[in-house]
Write an enzyme that holds these catalytic residues in place. Structure first.
Site, PDB file in Angstrom:
ATOM      1  N   SER A  41       0.808  -1.309  -0.124  1.00 34.84           N
ATOM      2  CA  SER A  41      -0.029   0.200  -0.036  1.00 34.84           C
ATOM      3  C   SER A  41       0.897   1.235  -0.042  1.00 34.84           C
ATOM      4  O   SER A  41       1.746   1.361  -0.844  1.00 34.84           O
ATOM      5  CB  SER A  41      -0.990  -0.060   1.154  1.00 34.84           C
ATOM      6  OG  SER A  41      -2.181   0.680   1.167  1.00 34.84           O
ATOM      7  N   ASP A 155      -5.849  -3.951  -1.926  1.00 36.85           N
ATOM      8  CA  ASP A 155      -4.827  -3.523  -1.226  1.00 36.85           C
ATOM      9  C   ASP A 155      -4.018  -4.883  -0.551  1.00 36.85           C
ATOM     10  O   ASP A 155      -4.601  -5.873  -0.092  1.00 36.85           O
ATOM     11  CB  ASP A 155      -5.357  -2.875   0.144  1.00 36.85           C
ATOM     12  CG  ASP A 155      -4.166  -2.129   0.846  1.00 36.85           C
ATOM     13  OD1 ASP A 155      -3.325  -2.688   1.245  1.00 36.85           O
ATOM     14  OD2 ASP A 155      -4.287  -0.831   1.029  1.00 36.85           O
TER      15      ASP A 155
END
Length: 291
Positions: A41, A155
């Protein structure tokens, strides 16, 4: 003096991930040599710009984020897979830092994402760095996922928020991991009350302006939308913390740099400068134990 080689692992955590900039800058200032990076991320984003030798440009760009630029970068999605498309911010970054292939970076780098169709971790070690970043930052239900031929990428923090097993190691290096979702007290650099009041006032004004603009875009659902963001923030923080604990139990590191999950909210990008300095300060303190 010989520099100590470091394999660096950077966790996800939304805006808290900007602390990774301060971490990297402090490591370099204290004569450490970063030989590889793995990130999830925001960790994948910051790590990528360091591996491209463009971290300074990225930091300076983040420091210029203001009301006008924030609104220009938020491309709301009206589908059911996420609130924000995320393409606009990626395209804006491409204007200041051109895309390159991961295999052409200065050091080994990997970005971690999650395929929710196959329910497996996806590790990018080649191809477009921006495609890797875009997949790795696709926070479920907030940023729309990335479609592939056979999958749907979100993610990386869903399965591996501290991707220790994805960083390339070399002989005699040390392994340093940074967790920006740590369940520890929030620690920030000491500043005067006058400076603190000034920073707080600036941030509050920016946040107020953002809320007002959001209400203008969608006046009927303003409160619901903000409550939704708060709920997502708390849920994501808890999920990432639990996943990180599991990975840290499996893998030993030479140094774990803990940055509190209470440092800021997942979406507090307005606080970029403060977050970076927090990362620098905590790294300086924790490197003492390593030495």
């Amino acid at each position: 003096m010989t520099k100590q080689n470091v394999a660096l692992v950077l966790s996800g955590g939304g805006a808290r991930g900007l602390a990774h900039i301060g971490v990297i800058e402090e490591l370099l200032a204290q004569n450490y040599n970063i030989t590889s990076i793995a990130g999830t991320s925001m960790g994948s984003m910051v790590g990528a710009f360091y591996a491209m030798n463009k971290l300074q440009e990225f930091k300076e760009w983040m420091y210029t984020i203001d009301k006008r630029k924030t609104f220009q970068l938020v491309d709301f999605s009206f589908g059911n897979q996420g609130l924000i498309k995320g393409e606009r911010v990626i395209n804006a970054m491409k204007e200041i830092i051109p895309d390159i292939n991961i295999e052409n970076m200065n050091i080994p780098y990997s970005a971690t994402a999650t395929d929710i169709i196959s329910k497996k971790e996806v590790v990018f070690t080649s191809g477009s760095v921006y495609e890797a970043i875009r997949a790795s930052i696709a926070i479920p239900s907030v940023i729309t996922p990335v479609k592939t031929e056979s999958g749907l990428l979100v993610d990386g923090g869903v399965v591996n928020n501290i991707p220790i097993d994805n960083v390339k190691r070399i002989k005699d290096d040390i392994l340093i991991a940074v967790d920006v979702n740590a369940n520890v007290p929030s620690i920030k650099p000491a500043i005067t009350k006058k400076e603190a009041l000034k920073k707080y006032t600036i941030y509050q004004n920016k946040l107020k302006s953002f809320h007002q603009h959001l209400k203008k875009i969608n006046p009927l659902h303003h409160e619901d939308r903000m409550n939704y963001f708060n709920l997502i923030n708390q849920t994501i923080s808890l999920m990432m913390h639990q996943m990180s604990e599991l990975h840290l139990e499996k893998h030993s590191v030479d140094l774990l740099i803990n940055i509190s999950r209470d440092t800021c909210s997942t979406f507090d990008f307005f606080k970029a400068e403060e977050i970076v300095e927090t990362g620098r300060y905590i790294t300086s303190e924790q490197l003492i134990t390593l030495k």
